[in-house]
Write a protein that holds these residues in place. Structure first.
Motif, PDB file in Angstrom:
ATOM      1  N   VAL A 232       0.783  -1.115  -0.040  1.00 20.39           N
ATOM      2  CA  VAL A 232       0.000  -0.031  -0.044  1.00 20.39           C
ATOM      3  C   VAL A 232       0.808   1.363  -0.064  1.00 20.39           C
ATOM      4  O   VAL A 232       1.814   1.411   0.796  1.00 20.39           O
ATOM      5  CB  VAL A 232      -0.916   0.248   1.314  1.00 20.39           C
ATOM      6  CG1 VAL A 232      -1.676   1.398   1.271  1.00 20.39           C
ATOM      7  CG2 VAL A 232      -1.764  -1.300   1.227  1.00 20.39           C
TER       8      VAL A 232
ATOM      9  N   LYS B 176      -4.077   6.536  -0.564  1.00 24.28           N
ATOM     10  CA  LYS B 176      -3.699   5.334  -0.482  1.00 24.28           C
ATOM     11  C   LYS B 176      -4.138   4.468  -1.441  1.00 24.28           C
ATOM     12  O   LYS B 176      -5.295   4.320  -1.758  1.00 24.28           O
ATOM     13  CB  LYS B 176      -4.199   4.729   0.935  1.00 24.28           C
ATOM     14  CG  LYS B 176      -3.211   4.983   2.056  1.00 24.28           C
ATOM     15  CD  LYS B 176      -3.996   4.156   3.058  1.00 24.28           C
ATOM     16  CE  LYS B 176      -3.140   4.972   4.363  1.00 24.28           C
ATOM     17  NZ  LYS B 176      -3.678   4.394   5.830  1.00 24.28           N
TER      18      LYS B 176
ATOM     19  N   TRP C   9      -2.981   0.612  -3.708  1.00 28.32           N
ATOM     20  CA  TRP C   9      -2.096  -0.640  -4.135  1.00 28.32           C
ATOM     21  C   TRP C   9      -1.280  -0.330  -5.102  1.00 28.32           C
ATOM     22  O   TRP C   9      -1.610   0.158  -6.129  1.00 28.32           O
ATOM     23  CB  TRP C   9      -2.984  -2.004  -4.149  1.00 28.32           C
ATOM     24  CG  TRP C   9      -3.983  -2.447  -3.211  1.00 28.32           C
ATOM     25  CD1 TRP C   9      -5.224  -2.280  -3.102  1.00 28.32           C
ATOM     26  CD2 TRP C   9      -3.691  -3.262  -2.032  1.00 28.32           C
ATOM     27  NE1 TRP C   9      -5.563  -2.972  -1.784  1.00 28.32           N
ATOM     28  CE2 TRP C   9      -4.674  -3.378  -1.322  1.00 28.32           C
ATOM     29  CE3 TRP C   9      -2.171  -3.741  -1.716  1.00 28.32           C
ATOM     30  CZ2 TRP C   9      -4.324  -4.255  -0.028  1.00 28.32           C
ATOM     31  CZ3 TRP C   9      -1.870  -4.315  -0.547  1.00 28.32           C
ATOM     32  CH2 TRP C   9      -3.107  -4.658   0.147  1.00 28.32           C
TER      33      TRP C   9
ATOM     34  N   TYR D 140      -5.866  -6.057   4.454  1.00 30.65           N
ATOM     35  CA  TYR D 140      -5.167  -4.658   4.802  1.00 30.65           C
ATOM     36  C   TYR D 140      -5.938  -4.043   6.034  1.00 30.65           C
ATOM     37  O   TYR D 140      -6.765  -3.895   5.858  1.00 30.65           O
ATOM     38  CB  TYR D 140      -5.145  -3.653   3.602  1.00 30.65           C
ATOM     39  CG  TYR D 140      -4.754  -2.457   3.823  1.00 30.65           C
ATOM     40  CD1 TYR D 140      -3.323  -2.292   4.336  1.00 30.65           C
ATOM     41  CD2 TYR D 140      -5.579  -1.193   3.823  1.00 30.65           C
ATOM     42  CE1 TYR D 140      -2.966  -0.904   4.586  1.00 30.65           C
ATOM     43  CE2 TYR D 140      -5.171   0.052   3.964  1.00 30.65           C
ATOM     44  CZ  TYR D 140      -3.825   0.294   4.603  1.00 30.65           C
ATOM     45  OH  TYR D 140      -3.228   1.554   4.765  1.00 30.65           O
TER      46      TYR D 140
END
Lengths: 234, 270
Positions: free
Chosen positions: B66, B131, B133, B168
């Protein structure tokens, strides 16, 4: 003194499942794979071949050059593919561990390249690297007077154990973990020894003796893999 | 022994054979070597695969982390494809920082995947402008016996297909590796790259190392089914328009063949 219970239930001198295989990279002059639990190392040998750059040639003997590197996806947090300070040091350690058994005085001005790649890591990667490299050198037909077998010895709290895995490396109870990677010839000579942690003289000696014992089993597996390859070729 | 390029005498023989539509290993000009895939090469990767094309072998792993998005695409995840041509895989590859061939290889495969629309990058966004991936697709050569390009392309595609996004923990900002949560947001635009090599007047696919040495030029075509999404022409000889058109036809046929083959092998391994 209470013995530590290992997280995976192994006895203190019990290794993870381990196995060797040679001849896995057709392009190479010699190649091998060594697995210990979830740690996998592959090694390839190229040479003896003319050393470049020329100023690194040794007119009196051949030169062994090892490179160790981990695949970016061999651990949880991706590592950058370029060589790190750690991998450069381990490359040197692998070289020192193997050099004593090689008979390469007859190959002046040449280099023998040994490349080791860690595909999957669960601690003990340098030991797996040395085991794979030793087999790959033998597979390449490099004259050797002995094999080198390596084990990630260690101490958890107050107990000496063999073949630490990642979970054990992160052990937090009592005195915590001590890493003692060690490499031995069949004659019992120590060609590589490192230590991180805290240990008494007596216990270190105990770890070395235990390592000698388990390295005999590793040696047997290295030899089996080499012999099986020869049989298969016939 | 120093590894040298394919000797001239072998090169001449390869060309002679091709004039008669033949190859050393008796394959047809548009025939691939045996393709096998083995999944789960590294447990530490979110998806990984070993691809073998004859004696050529590559391993590909997908890692996820991330991180921050790029400023110009705040609502999209990131994709990074890199290739490492390991000295372990061939006596010709020297130690040192990545050279042009591994850089080009990574970039060609990157575009093949990116431009196809195979990955729904917007679904890889966790919080806009903050944020997202990041996907790392890393390609390693294990044995180079020619056509690393196609092997790498097949590896990248299958590794992504197999990859699972780990859990996550948003509060702790921690990725829980080893705890797969869901599949990647993939579309049905399955990207496969096929490279067609030109040797004198012949077009061949999946060359061995010797054949690749003799090739004067190549064209890598990335497509998903009938639609072409990336092309890279390599080498200093030109192609004629007719050759390009033939190459496109070959690529289309190979896409269908490879896709079926991979689909079958993937189902078997699951």
């Amino acid at each position: 003194m209470a013995e530590v219970k290992r997280p995976d239930g192994r006895k203190k001198d019990e290794l993870r499942d381990f196995s060797g295989e040679v001849g896995i990279i057709p392009n190479a002059d010699g190649s091998a794979k060594y697995k210990s639990g979830d740690t996998i190392a592959v090694a390839a040998v190229y040479g003896p071949k003319k050393m470049h750059p020329q100023h690194q040639q040794d007119p009196e003997k051949g030169v062994l050059r090892c490179t160790y590197n981990m695949n970016s996806f061999s651990v949880d947090d991706r590592i950058r593919p370029a060589p790190s300070r750690r991998s450069k040091e381990i490359s040197q350690i692998v070289e020192w561990a193997l050099e004593p058994v090689l008979l390469i005085d007859d190959f002046p001005n040449t280099v023998i390249d040994v490349h080791v790649n860690i595909i999957q890591a669960d601690a003990g990667t340098r030991c797996a690297a040395i085991n794979a490299a030793s087999m790959a050198l033998a597979h390449a037909g490099i004259p050797m007077k002995d094999m080198v077998s390596s084990i990630a010895a260690g101490k958890l709290d107050k107990t000496v154990v063999m073949d630490l895995n990642k979970e054990e490396e992160d052990f937090e109870e009592g005195e915590g973990p001590t890493d003692i990677p060690i490499s031995l010839t069949q004659k019992g000579e120590i060609t590589h020894l490192q230590l991180d942690g805290k240990i008494s003289k007596e216990q270190l000696k105990e770890a070395i003796e235990m390592s000698k014992k388990v390295c005999k089993d590793i040696y047997k597996e290295q030899r089996r893999a080499l012999k099986d390859f020869v049989k298969q070729e016939e | 022994m120093d590894e040298e390029k394919t000797p001239k005498i072998t090169a001449e023989r390869i060309k002679k054979y091709l004039e008669n539509g033949k190859r050393f290993d008796e394959r047809k000009l548009d025939e691939f070597r045996e393709l096998t895939i083995e999944t789960g090469v590294s447990k530490k990767a979110e998806g990984s695969v070993k691809v073998k094309l004859g004696k050529t072998e590559v391993i590909v792993g997908v890692k996820m982390a991330v991180g921050e998005p790029y400023p110009d695409s705040g609502d999209k995840g990131n994709l990074m494809v890199t290739a490492e041509l390991l000295p372990l895989s061939s006596g010709r590859i020297e130690l040192g920082p990545p050279k042009i061939d591994s850089i080009e290889l990574g970039r060609v495969i990157d575009r093949g995947i990116r431009e196809s629309g195979f990955l729904d990058m917007e679904k890889l966004c966790i919080k806009e402008n903050e944020k997202v991936w990041t996907l790392f697709v890393d390609i390693y050569s294990i044995n180079d016996d020619g056509n690393l390009l196609d092997a790498a392309g097949i590896g990248a595609y299958t590794a992504l297909k197999l990859a699972k996004i780990p859990k996550y923990d948003e509060k702790e900002d921690k990725v829980l590796y080893g705890e797969p949560d869901k599949d990647l947001p993939l579309t049905d635009k399955n990207p496969i790259v096929t490279t067609i090599y030109k040797i004198e007047n012949s077009l061949v696919v999946d060359p061995t190392r010797e054949e690749e040495d003799v090739a004067e030029a190549r064209i890598t075509i990335g497509s998903s089914d009938k639609s072409i999404s990336s092309i890279q022409k390599g080498g200093s000889e030109p192609f004629t328009t007719e050759e390009i058109s033939n190459a496109l036809d070959i690529a289309e046929n190979k896409w269908t063949e490879l896709f079926k083959n991979l689909d079958k092998q993937l189902k078997k391994q699951k």
